[in-house]
Design a protein around this motif. Structure first.
Motif, mmCIF file in Angstrom:
data_model
loop_
_atom_site.group_PDB
_atom_site.id
_atom_site.type_symbol
_atom_site.label_atom_id
_atom_site.label_comp_id
_atom_site.label_asym_id
_atom_site.label_seq_id
_atom_site.Cartn_x
_atom_site.Cartn_y
_atom_site.Cartn_z
ATOM 1 N N CYS A 80 23.392 -24.807 -38.528
ATOM 2 C CA CYS A 80 22.426 -23.715 -38.604
ATOM 3 C C CYS A 80 21.048 -24.222 -38.204
ATOM 4 O O CYS A 80 20.584 -25.246 -38.691
ATOM 5 N N THR A 81 20.391 -23.500 -37.321
ATOM 6 C CA THR A 81 19.055 -23.885 -36.854
ATOM 7 C C THR A 81 17.982 -23.072 -37.562
ATOM 8 O O THR A 81 16.811 -23.143 -37.206
ATOM 9 N N LEU A 82 18.386 -22.282 -38.522
ATOM 10 C CA LEU A 82 17.526 -21.294 -39.155
ATOM 11 C C LEU A 82 16.933 -20.373 -38.076
ATOM 12 O O LEU A 82 15.857 -19.815 -38.239
ATOM 13 N N CYS A 83 17.719 -20.261 -36.993
ATOM 14 C CA CYS A 83 17.299 -19.430 -35.852
ATOM 15 C C CYS A 83 15.864 -19.756 -35.447
ATOM 16 O O CYS A 83 15.023 -18.860 -35.303
ATOM 17 N N VAL A 84 15.630 -21.061 -35.263
ATOM 18 C CA VAL A 84 14.294 -21.531 -34.905
ATOM 19 C C VAL A 84 13.814 -20.880 -33.610
ATOM 20 O O VAL A 84 12.615 -20.765 -33.362
ATOM 21 N N ASP A 85 14.779 -20.437 -32.785
ATOM 22 C CA ASP A 85 14.416 -19.802 -31.521
ATOM 23 C C ASP A 85 14.237 -18.283 -31.664
ATOM 24 O O ASP A 85 14.063 -17.581 -30.686
ATOM 25 N N ARG A 86 14.301 -17.769 -32.860
ATOM 26 C CA ARG A 86 13.969 -16.351 -33.112
ATOM 27 C C ARG A 86 12.680 -16.240 -33.922
ATOM 28 O O ARG A 86 11.811 -15.435 -33.614
#
Ligand code: SF4
Ligand code: SF4
Ligand code: SF4
Lengths: 256, 290
Positions: A142-148
């Protein structure tokens, strides 16, 4: 790189409400959808339509049954993704520096260009939050949706993790735990947010809100006195109908 | 844990190889010339063969050089650094003995210490993991070091020392198994603590998140092999220690010595298979399995 920051400015993470989650797996699908076409390598599937299909997911939903002595069992759906631990053991074991925790917001990420796919970080994570992609040979998490969340190209309402944005029950909340007035800090305080496996000292940032206690049959309703039957014998027209109907065959025997 | 052949081969042979290198380095009157060549060939063959096999399970072996960078925090990185340093120093020491008939004791000692350091760092990769209570003990380092030193003594033909060490290693192995068998329960992690729901009653896994096993289940949950664990423990001790001891006590012949070594290696490999197959990871809790 693989030393952990002593403290992070923000502590971004999720609150997951075990009371509200209905186990629909929508977050699983939206997570896979967003992350397979954005940050890093796509999330591969193996034999998707064959025997024993398998694939890489960054978020998964378990279902458990909790039963107290002498009580009926309660179903609890349990979404699980990386908890972005403050004391992340997955980061310090990494030999290449591919795994790191960001000092600015505490997000734990994998730099896929440096990852040798040794798998040791997945061994070190107690929660099963890391999966080695079988196609790409690199570690996914999980990237913590760093790109959102920082993405100015998205409408503001979408600058939140895909799983949070999708959840139809509102069981996932995103925010900054370093700020005591944030939505997530307040929810955690109000509802007694818990750490998973606190005994391991990983200090997860993500918190889980326990299911609220269920109603029980034993508690007498305050309306109960008003619900007492007011008449045992039918009278008048209804009484007459009752009598005539009782004469016809086909009634259950016990009644008479 | 999934007992991957590459990791079993790696820990078995690199342990033996570095154990032998340690004995060769500490040797006060080592062989020289061709005789030395054969000893070092075996030691380097085992140590390097093991290390190379460990790269087989990597997703991107071509980036392996990056693994030397994080020695400040990572035991895996430290192991890489230590192994290369040990091979380098022992390489110089061996070259001096083989080609120049020269014994440089200090170099040997440094190389020997680095060789043992390599075995220690390998053991710490496993011993550091709190997620696997069976491994998470200093006894794991003791176990790996005893195996390496014993195997090295046996390989280098030190019969008396090997006899004593085989008994000591047997004791360490038994102790490690004994404490390992209760380690998970002692760690206190349960499905209750894993879900945070434990204080509300008994927690049971009702449905997995996926219909067939995924990476996590394949890597961390290995139930099948554990069925025969007790039998395999006996077989492992028999091959690792009992048979070699008997063979060494018989009148010395090269055939018996070779058989003792082969039996020992098979026993160590069996023990290593059990090391992985019997290890239970906390991820298993989430699946209602161990
Ligand atoms: S949940 Fe696992 S992968 Fe995520 S930070 Fe914690 S230990 Fe690392
Ligand atoms: S799999 Fe990649 S990220 Fe994980 S420890 Fe190995 S190199 Fe680091
Ligand atoms: S935050 Fe993003 S990457 Fe993490 S579980 Fe949610 S959707 Fe997946």
């Amino acid at each position: 790189m693989t030393s952990l920051p002593t403290s992070t400015e923000k502590k971004l993470g999720l609150v997951i409400d075990l009371d509200t989650c209905v186990g629909c797996h929508a977050c699983v699908i939206s997570c896979k959808g967003w992350n397979t076409e954005n940050y890093g390598a796509p999330l591969s599937d193996q034999r998707p339509y064959g025997e024993e299909p398998m694939g890489t997911f960054l978020n998964r939903v378990h279902s458990y049954e909790v039963q107290a002595e002498g009580q009926s069992a309660q179903t609890v759906h349990f979404p699980k993704s990386c908890l972005h631990c403050e004391n992340a053991p997955c980061v310090t074991v990494c030999p290449t520096g591919a795994s790191y925790k960001r000092a600015e917001d505490g997000i734990v990420l994998v730099n896929e260009q440096d990852c040798i796919g040794c798998g040791l970080c997945a061994w070190a994570c107690p929660y099963g939050a890391r999966e080695l992609d079988q196609e790409e040979g690199v570690m996914k998490k999980c990237t913590l949706c760093v790109d959102r969340i920082y993405n100015e190209n998205l409408p503001e309402v979408d600058r939140t993790p895909a799983c949070v944005r999708t959840c139809p029950a509102g069981a996932r909340h995103f925010g900054d735990f370093a700020d005591p007035d944030s939505n997530v800090s307040k929810l955690t305080a109000e509802r007694g947010g818990m750490d998973l496996m606190p005994e391991l000292g990983t200090a997860p940032v993500n918190k889980y809100l326990p299911p609220r206690p269920k109603d029980s049959w034993d508690d007498e309703s305050i309306l109960a006195p008003f619900l007492e039957p007011v008449a045992d014998e039918a009278k008048g027209l209804l009484g007459w109908i009752d009598k005539q109907l009782s004469r016809l065959p086909g009634d259950s025997k016990e009644e008479v | 844990m999934h007992p991957a052949p590459s990791v079993i081969i790696f820990t078995t042979f690199s342990g033996l190889g570095f154990g032998l290198l340690a004995w060769l380095g500490f040797d006060a009157s080592p062989a020289k010339g061709w005789a030395a060549f054969w000893w070092f060939l075996i030691a380097f063959g085992f140590a390097c063969g093991g290390l190379i096999s460990s790269t087989f399970h990597l997703g991107h072996p071509e980036r392996a050089l990056k693994a030397f960078t994080q020695w400040r925090t990572s035991w895996l990185s430290r192991e890489g650094v230590c192994a290369v340093a040990a091979l380098f120093v022992m390489g110089l020491y061996a070259a001096a003995l083989i080609f120049f008939d020269t014994h440089i004791p200090h170099l040997g000692w440094i190389g020997a210490l680095l060789s043992l350091g390599t075995v220690f760092t390998t053991s710490m990769i496993y011993a550091q993991l709190e997620t696997i209570p069976r491994w998470n003990t200093p006894l794991t380092s003791l176990l790996y070091l005893s195996y390496a030193i014993t195997g090295g003594a046996l390989l280098s033909g030190r019969v008396t020392i090997a006899l004593i060490l085989l008994l000591i290693t047997t004791a360490v192995q038994l102790l490690w198994w004994k404490q390992g068998d209760s380690a998970f329960a002692d760690s206190g992690s349960t499905l209750g603590t894993a879900t945070g729901l434990g204080d509300r009653g008994e927690v049971r896994s009702m449905a997995h998140p996926h219909t067939s096993p995924n990476y996590l289940m394949r890597e961390f949950i290995h139930v099948i092999g554990r069925k025969h664990a007790q039998k395999l423990r006996i077989i492992s001790l028999g091959l690792m220690a009992v048979l070699p001891v008997i063979l060494l006590l018989l009148p010395f012949t090269h055939v018996f010595a070779l058989l003792a070594v082969l039996s020992h290696i098979a026993g160590v490999a069996t023990s290593r298979w059990l090391f992985f197959a019997e290890a239970e990871h906390t991820v298993g809790l989430y699946y209602g399995m161990r």
